[in-house]
Design an enzyme around this catalytic site. Sequence first.
Site, mmCIF file in Angstrom:
data_model
loop_
_atom_site.group_PDB
_atom_site.id
_atom_site.type_symbol
_atom_site.label_atom_id
_atom_site.label_comp_id
_atom_site.label_asym_id
_atom_site.label_seq_id
_atom_site.Cartn_x
_atom_site.Cartn_y
_atom_site.Cartn_z
ATOM 1 N N ASP A 32 0.809 -1.179 -0.055
ATOM 2 C CA ASP A 32 -0.104 -0.180 0.030
ATOM 3 C C ASP A 32 0.923 1.310 -0.021
ATOM 4 O OD1 ASP A 32 -1.909 -2.013 0.198
ATOM 5 O OD2 ASP A 32 -2.686 -1.151 2.010
ATOM 6 N N ALA A 33 1.914 1.106 0.782
ATOM 7 C CA ALA A 33 2.847 2.284 0.902
ATOM 8 C C ALA A 33 3.462 2.592 -0.464
ATOM 9 C CB ALA A 33 3.982 2.216 2.112
ATOM 10 N N ASP A 36 0.904 4.478 -2.657
ATOM 11 C CA ASP A 36 0.730 5.414 -2.219
ATOM 12 C C ASP A 36 1.666 6.433 -2.769
ATOM 13 O OD1 ASP A 36 -1.685 4.817 -0.928
ATOM 14 O OD2 ASP A 36 -0.832 4.706 1.091
ATOM 15 N N LEU A 82 -36.157 -10.462 -15.337
ATOM 16 C CA LEU A 82 -35.690 -11.906 -15.898
ATOM 17 C C LEU A 82 -36.928 -12.560 -15.032
ATOM 18 C CD1 LEU A 82 -32.067 -12.455 -14.689
ATOM 19 C CD2 LEU A 82 -32.927 -12.458 -16.862
ATOM 20 N N LYS A 114 -26.543 -14.686 -8.712
ATOM 21 C CA LYS A 114 -27.280 -13.307 -8.540
ATOM 22 C C LYS A 114 -27.092 -12.383 -7.562
ATOM 23 C CE LYS A 114 -32.142 -12.209 -9.595
ATOM 24 N NZ LYS A 114 -32.394 -10.897 -8.729
ATOM 25 N N ASP A 116 -26.876 -9.456 -5.023
ATOM 26 C CA ASP A 116 -27.910 -8.835 -4.583
ATOM 27 C C ASP A 116 -27.624 -7.302 -4.355
ATOM 28 O OD1 ASP A 116 -30.679 -7.952 -3.759
ATOM 29 O OD2 ASP A 116 -30.287 -9.196 -1.793
ATOM 30 N N ARG A 135 -30.324 1.495 -13.240
ATOM 31 C CA ARG A 135 -31.399 0.837 -14.191
ATOM 32 C C ARG A 135 -32.503 1.671 -14.727
ATOM 33 N NH1 ARG A 135 -35.561 -2.536 -14.467
ATOM 34 N NH2 ARG A 135 -35.282 -4.392 -15.745
ATOM 35 N N GLU A 172 -23.549 -5.430 -11.437
ATOM 36 C CA GLU A 172 -24.217 -5.031 -10.225
ATOM 37 C C GLU A 172 -23.472 -4.239 -9.162
ATOM 38 O OE1 GLU A 172 -27.292 -6.231 -10.390
ATOM 39 O OE2 GLU A 172 -28.140 -6.374 -8.308
ATOM 40 N N LYS A 289 -28.091 -18.576 -18.147
ATOM 41 C CA LYS A 289 -28.167 -18.021 -19.337
ATOM 42 C C LYS A 289 -27.793 -18.830 -20.541
ATOM 43 C CE LYS A 289 -27.115 -13.432 -17.546
ATOM 44 N NZ LYS A 289 -25.696 -12.418 -17.367
ATOM 45 N N CYS A 407 -37.621 -3.142 36.158
ATOM 46 C CA CYS A 407 -37.373 -4.326 35.508
ATOM 47 C C CYS A 407 -38.729 -5.116 35.853
ATOM 48 C CB CYS A 407 -36.222 -5.211 36.345
ATOM 49 S SG CYS A 407 -36.126 -6.835 35.893
ATOM 50 N N CYS A 425 -30.440 -3.910 34.973
ATOM 51 C CA CYS A 425 -31.275 -4.229 35.976
ATOM 52 C C CYS A 425 -30.610 -4.089 37.269
ATOM 53 C CB CYS A 425 -31.998 -5.652 35.977
ATOM 54 S SG CYS A 425 -32.689 -6.071 37.523
ATOM 55 N N CYS A 431 -33.197 -10.691 41.059
ATOM 56 C CA CYS A 431 -34.041 -10.537 39.846
ATOM 57 C C CYS A 431 -33.775 -12.067 39.188
ATOM 58 C CB CYS A 431 -33.270 -9.809 38.691
ATOM 59 S SG CYS A 431 -34.263 -9.998 37.051
HETATM 60 S S1 IVH Z 1 -28.546 -10.640 -16.149
HETATM 61 C C1 IVH Z 1 -31.019 -10.116 -19.869
HETATM 62 N N1 IVH Z 1 -26.932 -11.555 -14.461
HETATM 63 O O1 IVH Z 1 -31.186 -9.352 -11.334
HETATM 64 C C2 IVH Z 1 -30.501 -10.321 -18.680
HETATM 65 N N2 IVH Z 1 -28.843 -9.886 -13.785
HETATM 66 O O2 IVH Z 1 -34.103 -9.189 -13.241
HETATM 67 C C3 IVH Z 1 -30.329 -9.325 -17.507
HETATM 68 N N3 IVH Z 1 -28.767 -9.508 -11.402
HETATM 69 O O3 IVH Z 1 -31.839 -6.314 -11.353
HETATM 70 C C4 IVH Z 1 -29.755 -9.480 -16.231
HETATM 71 N N4 IVH Z 1 -27.071 -10.633 -11.026
HETATM 72 O O4 IVH Z 1 -29.308 -6.486 -11.922
HETATM 73 C C5 IVH Z 1 -28.134 -10.807 -14.546
HETATM 74 N N5 IVH Z 1 -25.350 -12.227 -12.848
HETATM 75 C C6 IVH Z 1 -26.354 -11.523 -13.015
HETATM 76 C C7 IVH Z 1 -27.060 -10.907 -12.049
HETATM 77 C C8 IVH Z 1 -28.277 -10.218 -12.393
HETATM 78 C C9 IVH Z 1 -27.817 -9.577 -10.374
HETATM 79 C C10 IVH Z 1 -29.837 -8.516 -11.240
HETATM 80 C C11 IVH Z 1 -30.022 -7.487 -12.255
HETATM 81 C C12 IVH Z 1 -31.367 -7.446 -12.336
HETATM 82 C C13 IVH Z 1 -32.196 -8.518 -11.849
HETATM 83 C C14 IVH Z 1 -32.693 -9.319 -13.072
#
Ligand code: IVH
Length: 676
Positions: A32-33, A36, A82, A114, A116, A135, A172, A289, A407, A425, A431
């Site tokens: 890191d140094a 920097d 999706l 997926k 979050d 989005r 994401e 997919k 209490c 308490c 107690c």
């Molecule tokens: S693909 C056409 N891949 O999930 C394909 N989406 O409805 C479009 N999300 O809000 C999405 N991880 O932001 C894809 N590995 C991933 C994902 C992902 C999270 C979210 C995306 C969207 C929702 C899909």
Amino acid sequence: MPEDASRIEELRSQVNEHLYRYHVLDDPIISDAQFDALIAELRRIEGENPELVTPDSPTQRVGAPVGDLFAPVRHLRPLFSLDNADSSDMLLAWEHRMERQLGRPPAGYVSELKIDGLAVVLTYRDGVLATGATRGDGVTGEDVTANLRTIKSVPLRLLGEDHPAVLEVRGEVYMPEKAFEELNRRQAEAGDRIFANPRNAAAGSVRQKDPTITASRNLAIWVYQLGLVEGGPAFETHADTMQYLRDAGFRTNPASERLGTIDEVLDYVERAEKGRHETGYQTDGVVIKADSLADQDSLGFTSKAPRWAIAYKFPPEEQVTLLKAIQINIGRTGAATPFAVLEPVFVGGATVGLATLHNADQVALKDVRVGDQVIVRRAGDVIPEVVGPVVAARKGRLKKWTMPALCPFCGNPIVRVEGEAVARCTGGFECPSRVREWLFHFCSRGGMDIEHMGYKTIDLLLSEGLVTDPADIFTFDVNELRGREGWGEISVNNLSRAIEAAKDRPVARLLTALGIRHVGGTIARTLVRHFGGLPALMAASEEEIAQVEGIGPKIARGVAEWAADSVNRDLVANLGKAGVRLEDEVEAGVAGDLLAGATFVVSGTVEGFTREEAQAAIEQRGGKATGSVSSKTTALVVGDSPGASKSRKAEELGVPIIDGDTFRELLEKGLSALPG
Ligand code: IVH
């Protein structure tokens, strides 16, 4: 001046390379140094030559605040949502639909986690980040370029040469769990709002007016989909597009897998769900997919979603339910802990009716009120908690909660000492809740480890007046239980045997079980090793205790105060009278410095020793026994059924792993017994 320009170029490319290695590849090659120093030099030369500063310079990630509103941005290609699946059957049905349309199953799949977080779209023009947008409704999002630029895994300029005129990338933005905990700790300290979950925290951080705030939030990105490309290469598969993005400097998720068949996809889904708490960030499912872009083209879209992709959703770990009441529990130290009484909901694989609220500050910061709809979370082994209210669902006026003044168990005042997070308490052992928790802690695994002495037994003993403090456990007549519901001959004998066995526990266990503030297992062993047992420890002054190596003034004060209290002195005397061991026998002829300076971790049970005994044997010889393997560990001692992660860690760090025989040799001869 021309030298400055070329030095700037050189520094930028070095800094970019190191940022990429650190934030995208997770594989830094300088300290890191050193980093920097490079960025400081770049800043200095740019400061002397302002005309040479360009927006894609790594010094330009954090810019000035933006105006009141985020400008709308139209995405070059719309973002679809999706379709969802939540069972294997639904995934199989999805494959059938595609098979009917294509006349065969798709030519392979890509399975991805997926994430979050918050979906964003990044647009690069001639290799330089032009806009970053949320989005929005899928057609138009908000321009959050200034904020997304601050995320170090978002490239400001693509790697390599010959960039497409336009490149649109989707991904994401998320907050790693560590960053989330750290953020909420900081927020709580400052008295600011607490975020319910990492997704809300990420979304809130991206929509800040001031990019310096976003920059402080430790966000990261996983990119998962190519949008529009103009003047760039052609691709055949989704996997190829991801490889291209990876090569261009984007951070792509390493958990993605190219899979041939739907059965392999089902297996992936199962693995992903099992491992969902081990990634360090939150996922809510798997996105699958069809890999071939030709297949994707033939399959096309419905009005809302692609036919070639589907989201498998994990069972939810958060649910919304009614907060019916907030009550408090009094712990063994007298601490008052608020908890929520909920309309029962099924969440994280169990029905939850009660959930912790931690302490009064947390209730205030989260601002949850009786009558609210609240978000309840139960994830993995974590105890259920209320993460926050659904403020939009609040109807009418609800009263803020305050800690009761008295209490509910003993009627004594509950007070909070200035500067402390917990209220207590003041009823002491008057107690009943406190006594119950005290007994439970004393008998628990971390304490005297008395089997069959859970809350149920303790409640029975208390209600029958058979026991009022820990010493009574060793003297009450177990036969009194005979004939009561659930207490046949066998259970009475089992309990009796468990209590007998506990009388001979190592004294450090007893000391831990007594529940003195700040005294856990390691401190207890240190104290017992020095004083030999409770009588000598209780006769020692605060100064004498503070002189023991490894014991700080806070602990010394806690122990001395505890020892001065007549209730505790009587208790220890009664424990002794009941036959509980108060002094450890010191093995004769042990050299107290045989293992001085060495640190060991004991995993599993070594034949002839309990874990405490093995640790005590190490400490009697001047060695240290710790709980986790690090580069400072001298050796890992493995017995039967050792923890796999400890062995793995030891192997990774090159720490020697020794078995029971070598351990016995070590205790006799010292460090020369170690291999190598
Ligand atoms: S693909 C056409 N891949 O999930 C394909 N989406 O409805 C479009 N999300 O809000 C999405 N991880 O932001 C894809 N590995 C991933 C994902 C992902 C999270 C979210 C995306 C969207 C929702 C899909």
